[in-house]
Design an enzyme around this catalytic site. Structure first.
Site, mmCIF file in Angstrom:
data_model
loop_
_atom_site.group_PDB
_atom_site.id
_atom_site.type_symbol
_atom_site.label_atom_id
_atom_site.label_comp_id
_atom_site.label_asym_id
_atom_site.label_seq_id
_atom_site.Cartn_x
_atom_site.Cartn_y
_atom_site.Cartn_z
ATOM 1 N N CYS A 1 0.160 3.126 3.715
ATOM 2 C CA CYS A 1 0.815 2.456 4.796
ATOM 3 C C CYS A 1 1.736 1.476 4.869
ATOM 4 O O CYS A 1 2.225 1.127 5.807
ATOM 5 C CB CYS A 1 -0.661 2.146 5.794
ATOM 6 N N CYS B 1 -8.273 -5.254 -10.318
ATOM 7 C CA CYS B 1 -7.853 -4.075 -11.186
ATOM 8 C C CYS B 1 -7.515 -3.104 -10.256
ATOM 9 O O CYS B 1 -8.284 -2.190 -10.054
ATOM 10 C CB CYS B 1 -8.949 -3.953 -12.131
ATOM 11 N N CYS C 1 0.714 -1.015 -0.168
ATOM 12 C CA CYS C 1 -0.039 -0.090 -0.049
ATOM 13 C C CYS C 1 0.677 1.170 0.047
ATOM 14 O O CYS C 1 1.667 1.387 0.867
ATOM 15 C CB CYS C 1 -0.851 0.165 1.170
ATOM 16 N N CYS D 1 -5.664 1.084 6.022
ATOM 17 C CA CYS D 1 -5.717 2.409 6.078
ATOM 18 C C CYS D 1 -6.926 2.937 5.127
ATOM 19 O O CYS D 1 -7.030 4.047 5.042
ATOM 20 C CB CYS D 1 -4.402 3.192 5.742
ATOM 21 N N CYS E 1 -7.602 -0.894 1.149
ATOM 22 C CA CYS E 1 -6.646 -1.477 1.958
ATOM 23 C C CYS E 1 -7.293 -1.375 3.374
ATOM 24 O O CYS E 1 -7.785 -0.746 3.731
ATOM 25 C CB CYS E 1 -5.449 -0.490 2.261
HETATM 26 ZN ZN LIG Z 1 -2.968 0.987 3.501
#
Ligand SMILES: [Zn+2]
Length: 134
Positions: free
Chosen positions: A51, A120, A48, A100, A97
């Site tokens: 984060c 995607c 990510c 976060c 995610c």
């Molecule tokens: Zn994240």
């Protein structure tokens, strides 16, 4: 699962590029074939961008021809949250995610085996951490 990360928009804005901020915090979509990872074949883990949580492995990345990085599954089911998204008159499944709440992209039921799913994603939401060379 790790604790949720809660930062203010202002904090995210400071940490991210304008494009990363737009995609991850405002559920934007980068134009196809413009992101930095759509044709990447390097081995590693896609984390990510907000984060640093590991989200996808290069092992499950495939060439979907869509112009966005596409995966058959996340590294861990718990790594992402899926939400129904009815924006733009379509019903799609949005992927965020789990740690976060960064917007990552959408998942579609037209992917290849073994899952039949196509995650995607936006390059702007991801940060590729290359596999260590042996
Ligand atoms: Zn994240």
């Amino acid at each position: 699962m790790a604790e949720k990360i809660n930062e203010t928009d202002q904090e995210w804005q400071k940490q991210l590029s304008p494009e990363q901020y737009h995609v991850t915090r405002q559920a934007g979509t980068e134009p196809a074939f413009t992101g930095k990872y759509w044709k990447t074949k390097d081995k590693g883990t896609y984390n990510c961008v907000c984060c640093g949580a590991p989200l996808f492995s290069s092992e499950t990345k495939f060439d979907s021809g869509t112009g966005w990085p596409s995966f058959t599954q996340p590294v861990d089911e718990a790594a992402v949250d899926e939400h129904t998204d009815r924006a733009y008159g379509m019903t799609r499944t949005e992927v965020r995610c789990a740690r976060c709440d960064a917007h990552l992209g959408h998942v579609f039921p037209d992917g290849p085996a073994p899952t039949g799913l196509r995650y995607c994603m936006n390059s702007a939401s991801l940060d590729l951490k290359p596999a260590e060379k042996k």
